[in-house]
Scaffold this motif. Structure first.
Motif, short mmCIF file in Angstrom:
data_model
loop_
_atom_site.label_atom_id
_atom_site.label_comp_id
_atom_site.label_asym_id
_atom_site.label_seq_id
_atom_site.Cartn_x
_atom_site.Cartn_y
_atom_site.Cartn_z
N ASP A 106 0.86 -1.19 0.00
CA ASP A 106 0.00 0.00 0.00
C ASP A 106 0.89 1.23 0.00
N PHE A 107 1.49 1.50 -1.16
CA PHE A 107 2.49 2.58 -1.26
C PHE A 107 1.86 3.94 -0.96
N GLU A 143 12.92 5.15 2.59
CA GLU A 143 13.49 4.82 1.27
C GLU A 143 14.26 3.51 1.33
N ALA A 144 14.99 3.29 2.43
CA ALA A 144 15.74 2.04 2.57
C ALA A 144 14.80 0.84 2.64
N LYS A 202 12.24 -3.79 -0.24
CA LYS A 202 11.06 -4.45 -0.79
C LYS A 202 11.19 -4.61 -2.31
N ASN A 203 11.62 -3.55 -3.00
CA ASN A 203 11.72 -3.60 -4.46
C ASN A 203 12.82 -4.54 -4.94
#
Length: 382
Positions: free
Chosen positions: A207-208, A239-240, A245-246
């Protein structure tokens, strides 16, 4: 100290600079207090290395001249610096001193802070059940003394442990409890950190959009009350987490106290084949390397009526369910679990349950899913 408590860290720095501009001997309690308060602000701004420097420079003076309140604060915040620098043994040593000084003077606030830091240490080691045990103790202490703000801070810690475990449902429920508690509290820096934790949880829930909204709230509070630098650090944490996750990484899989619950197909040597029940245990440290058990190894234990001094044993703490493995000894009514490279752990026998005697190391499965078991020699061999 007042501005630190409200999360107005830039203002706190201004007053600390004024205090430290006075020439006082390091034996003077007011000078020691200024150093301790500087360490509090450093932790809030995540300047952990600076606390290690302050510890190295002033530990002797604090040990000799500080009262229990100031000393406990000093050792707690030094421990945070060591923990963030992956110096776990130094962190635990500082926490033990802090806990002693706090408990000696019945300082419940500092005693609860120690529980929080122990929870963070065990979270960093992946020992999540023990981390949850200590954070729950800290929450109970703060609730008992009516410190709502710090109770909310520990709910944030608890949510971060659940996130590390991979239990996203529990993490989401817990961070909501933290935010609701901290909204009525006095420390805006804690509230900003809780919103950042919520943003990280939203990342793992895919849920960005909600994550960005929580981060926006965190950065707005942080910049208003603590300064732009602190806000940037919270953004970099988010951001980390997003990069992790990405990149396809995962939060830790949910795991129990170390006991493996799935059935294993084992190839047992004759010396171990006579037992009727086997229990698999995952080892999450290097404490048994002297007998060939590396970090991450899977071992098996068996129920045994014959357990003698020096046998490799697994015990479970009744209060937390945490598993401890090591060489067994029992003397003067105290059960000792000793490892290869760390201090022995001492237990009241009534506080633990013997899981079993560790007798073998389990290999990775072959192409047929079978695992070979290598017997572990008696300790006397070494």
């Amino acid at each position: 100290l007042t501005y630190w408590r409200t999360g107005e860290l830039a203002e706190a720095r201004t007053w600390l600079e004024a205090a430290q501009g006075r020439e006082l001997d390091t034996r003077n309690l007011h000078r020691l207090a200024s150093i301790a308060y500087e360490m509090l602000v450093n932790v809030s701004e995540q300047k952990y290395g600076e606390n290690i420097g302050l510890y190295d420079a002033h530990e002797t003076a604090f040990r000799k001249w500080a009262d229990d309140w100031i000393a406990a604060s000093f050792y707690i915040n030094a421990a945070v610096g060591f923990m963030e620098s992956d110096r776990t043994r130094d962190a635990i040593a500082c926490l033990e001193v802090a806990d002693f000084r706090a408990e000696r003077s019945s300082m419940h606030l500092q005693h609860a802070f120690v529980q929080n830091e122990l929870a963070l240490v065990y979270r960093s080691e992946g020992r999540y059940e023990k981390a949850q045990f200590y954070v729950d103790r800290g929450i109970e202490i703060f609730r008992r003394i009516g410190d709502q703000t710090r109770e909310g801070m520990l709910w944030d810690t608890k949510a971060s442990i659940s996130l590390a475990q991979g239990d996203l449902d529990a993490a989401a429920k817990t961070i909501k409890k933290a935010i609701d508690t901290l909204k009525d509290g006095e420390n805006n820096a804690y509230l900003a950190e809780a919103y950042t934790t919520e943003a990280k949880i939203f990342v793992w829930q895919d849920d960005f959009a909600s994550g960005v909204l929580s981060l926006f709230e965190a950065s707005k509070i942080a910049e208003t009350y603590a300064g732009r630098e602190f806000a940037k650090k919270l953004i970099s944490q988010f951001e980390a987490e997003l990069d992790k996750k990405n990149a396809g990484q995962k939060t830790a899989e949910r795991r129990s106290n170390g006991l493996e619950e799935n059935a294993l197909e084992l190839i047992l040597p004759p010396s171990l084949a006579s037992h009727s029940r086997y229990q698999a245990i995952r080892i999450n440290n290097d404490h048994l390397r002297c007998v060939g058990i590396e970090n991450g190894s899977l071992v098996i234990s068996v129920e045994s009526a014959e357990i003698g001094r020096g046998d490799l044993l697994a015990v479970s703490e009744n209060a937390s369910g945490e598993i401890s493995c090591g060489f067994y000894d029992l003397d003067f009514g105290v059960l000792c679990v000793e490892t290869c490279n760390s201090d022995p752990r001492l237990f009241d026998p009534s506080d633990v349950t013997i899981v079993g005697k560790i007798v073998g190391i389990v290999s990775e499965p072959d192409q047929n899913g079978l695992r070979n078991v290598t017997p572990i020699p008696a300790r006397s061999t070494f």
